[in-house]
Motif scaffolding. Structure first.
Motif, PDB file in Angstrom:
ATOM      1  N   ARG A  73      -4.025   3.529  -7.921  1.00  0.00           N
ATOM      2  CA  ARG A  73      -3.893   2.084  -8.113  1.00  0.00           C
ATOM      3  C   ARG A  73      -4.921   1.332  -7.274  1.00  0.00           C
ATOM      4  O   ARG A  73      -5.159   0.147  -7.497  1.00  0.00           O
ATOM      5  CB  ARG A  73      -2.505   1.613  -7.708  1.00  0.00           C
ATOM      6  N   ILE A  74      -5.520   2.012  -6.292  1.00  0.00           N
ATOM      7  CA  ILE A  74      -6.422   1.368  -5.339  1.00  0.00           C
ATOM      8  C   ILE A  74      -7.753   2.094  -5.328  1.00  0.00           C
ATOM      9  O   ILE A  74      -7.802   3.325  -5.225  1.00  0.00           O
ATOM     10  CB  ILE A  74      -5.818   1.396  -3.922  1.00  0.00           C
ATOM     11  N   LEU A  75      -8.833   1.350  -5.440  1.00  0.00           N
ATOM     12  CA  LEU A  75     -10.196   1.875  -5.283  1.00  0.00           C
ATOM     13  C   LEU A  75     -10.926   1.025  -4.258  1.00  0.00           C
ATOM     14  O   LEU A  75     -10.880  -0.209  -4.320  1.00  0.00           O
ATOM     15  CB  LEU A  75     -10.961   1.827  -6.610  1.00  0.00           C
ATOM     16  N   VAL A  76     -11.603   1.690  -3.323  1.00  0.00           N
ATOM     17  CA  VAL A  76     -12.507   0.996  -2.414  1.00  0.00           C
ATOM     18  C   VAL A  76     -13.856   1.686  -2.492  1.00  0.00           C
ATOM     19  O   VAL A  76     -14.014   2.825  -2.057  1.00  0.00           O
ATOM     20  CB  VAL A  76     -11.986   0.993  -0.956  1.00  0.00           C
ATOM     21  N   VAL A 108       0.817  -1.214   0.000  1.00  0.00           N
ATOM     22  CA  VAL A 108       0.000   0.000   0.000  1.00  0.00           C
ATOM     23  C   VAL A 108       0.852   1.266   0.000  1.00  0.00           C
ATOM     24  O   VAL A 108       0.486   2.273  -0.628  1.00  0.00           O
ATOM     25  CB  VAL A 108      -0.937   0.001   1.238  1.00  0.00           C
ATOM     26  N   LYS A 109       1.972   1.219   0.659  1.00  0.00           N
ATOM     27  CA  LYS A 109       2.753   2.430   0.927  1.00  0.00           C
ATOM     28  C   LYS A 109       3.123   3.181  -0.344  1.00  0.00           C
ATOM     29  O   LYS A 109       3.661   2.614  -1.292  1.00  0.00           O
ATOM     30  CB  LYS A 109       4.016   2.077   1.706  1.00  0.00           C
ATOM     31  N   GLY A 110       2.803   4.475  -0.345  1.00  0.00           N
ATOM     32  CA  GLY A 110       3.185   5.365  -1.428  1.00  0.00           C
ATOM     33  C   GLY A 110       2.244   5.399  -2.602  1.00  0.00           C
ATOM     34  O   GLY A 110       2.410   6.226  -3.509  1.00  0.00           O
ATOM     35  N   HIS A 111       1.216   4.535  -2.612  1.00  0.00           N
ATOM     36  CA  HIS A 111       0.316   4.479  -3.757  1.00  0.00           C
ATOM     37  C   HIS A 111      -0.941   5.320  -3.517  1.00  0.00           C
ATOM     38  O   HIS A 111      -1.380   5.506  -2.374  1.00  0.00           O
ATOM     39  CB  HIS A 111      -0.082   3.036  -4.058  1.00  0.00           C
ATOM     40  N   ALA A 145      -0.710   4.951   2.283  1.00  0.00           N
ATOM     41  CA  ALA A 145      -1.307   5.335   1.009  1.00  0.00           C
ATOM     42  C   ALA A 145      -1.616   6.832   0.968  1.00  0.00           C
ATOM     43  O   ALA A 145      -1.795   7.474   2.006  1.00  0.00           O
ATOM     44  CB  ALA A 145      -2.593   4.545   0.771  1.00  0.00           C
ATOM     45  N   LYS A 146      -1.680   7.364  -0.235  1.00  0.00           N
ATOM     46  CA  LYS A 146      -2.136   8.735  -0.460  1.00  0.00           C
ATOM     47  C   LYS A 146      -3.630   8.651  -0.773  1.00  0.00           C
ATOM     48  O   LYS A 146      -4.015   8.211  -1.857  1.00  0.00           O
ATOM     49  CB  LYS A 146      -1.358   9.370  -1.612  1.00  0.00           C
TER      50      LYS A 146
END
Length: 253
Positions: free
Chosen positions: A79-82, A3-6, A30-31
């Motif tokens: 890169r991540i969606l919730v 997760v870190k930095g994305h 994460a950002k």
């Protein structure tokens, strides 16, 4: 994926599962972009965790496009969606006043299903152009269904149908994006201690919580957030709907 930095986008982030998930993602490095119609609430959470809040009506194409674009401008393409935005009104198909107004059914489907798809398509469109990470991964898209998709009760036709749609979206989306290294996973929570539940009288909360086999009681939103983090980190989780319900199977009523 680490997760870190994305960059991550969380919808329905002003409260409930969305707010707790945004906090967990930020704590993991994460950002985080917090999207919600209630942008003031999202802004309060964002200020707490060092994220950015953006107004977003998930059923409106222009609103969602603007919010995702603003989030990308702040943090880079996500890169991540919730997807946590949703509503859960009750109403029988035919009640004491006659058939359920069609608009009531339509609104639930628009928010829970079409809203989920709206953000899915927009975040995926940005993620496909990102450089691949380890094992060729470019992103993880996590949606929220409900055990009502399988155990819908009397009075939940719109909610159950909309969440069944979210569950049904999972595999075809995962198959489509497999070639570009984007995973799609859905969580189907049981009964959680969200604002909707916590606004009920304590005796009602206790009665509902007692129906959960183990652990008894309302689910802790932190457990949802922990599963989100595990899904992101476990590359083999893809195309699946995961029940998070303490073995609960809801009765007809």
């Amino acid at each position: 994926m680490d997760v870190k930095g994305h960059a991550a986008v969380v919808t329905g982030a002003a409260s409930g599962l969305g707010a707790v998930t945004a906090r967990a993602l930020a704590a993991a490095g994460a950002k985080v972009a917090l999207l919600d119609r209630e942008v003031e609430g999202a802004a309060r959470v964002a200020a707490e965790i060092g994220g950015q809040a953006f107004a977003c009506d998930v059923v409106d194409a222009a609103s969602a496009e603007a919010a995702v674009a603003a989030a990308a401008a702040a943090h880079g393409p996500a890169r991540i969606l919730v997807n946590c935005a949703g509503v859960a009104p009750a109403g029988r198909i035919v009640g004491r006043k006659g058939p359920q107004p069609l608009e009531d059914f339509r609104r639930v489907v628009e928010i829970n299903l079409i809203g989920t798809f709206n953000l899915l398509r927009l975040v995926a469109a940005g993620a496909v152009g990102l450089e691949p990470l380890a094992r060729g991964e470019r992103g993880v898209l996590i949606n929220t269904a409900s055990i009502a998709a399988y155990d819908g009760q009397v009075g939940q036709p719109a909610y159950a149908a909309s969440k069944a749609g979210v569950a049904g979206l999972t595999l075809p989306a995962a198959r489509e994006f497999a070639g570009v290294g984007i995973r799609v996973v859905t969580i189907a929570p049981g009964i959680f201690a969200t604002p909707m539940m916590l606004n009920m009288p304590q005796e009602v909360q206790d009665s509902i919580g007692a129906t959960v086999p183990f652990p008894p009681g309302l689910g802790d939103p932190e457990d949802y957030a922990r599963l989100v983090l595990h899904i992101i980190g476990n590359t083999m989780l893809n195309g699946e709907v995961i029940r998070l319900d303490g073995a609960l199977r809801m009765a007809p009523k």
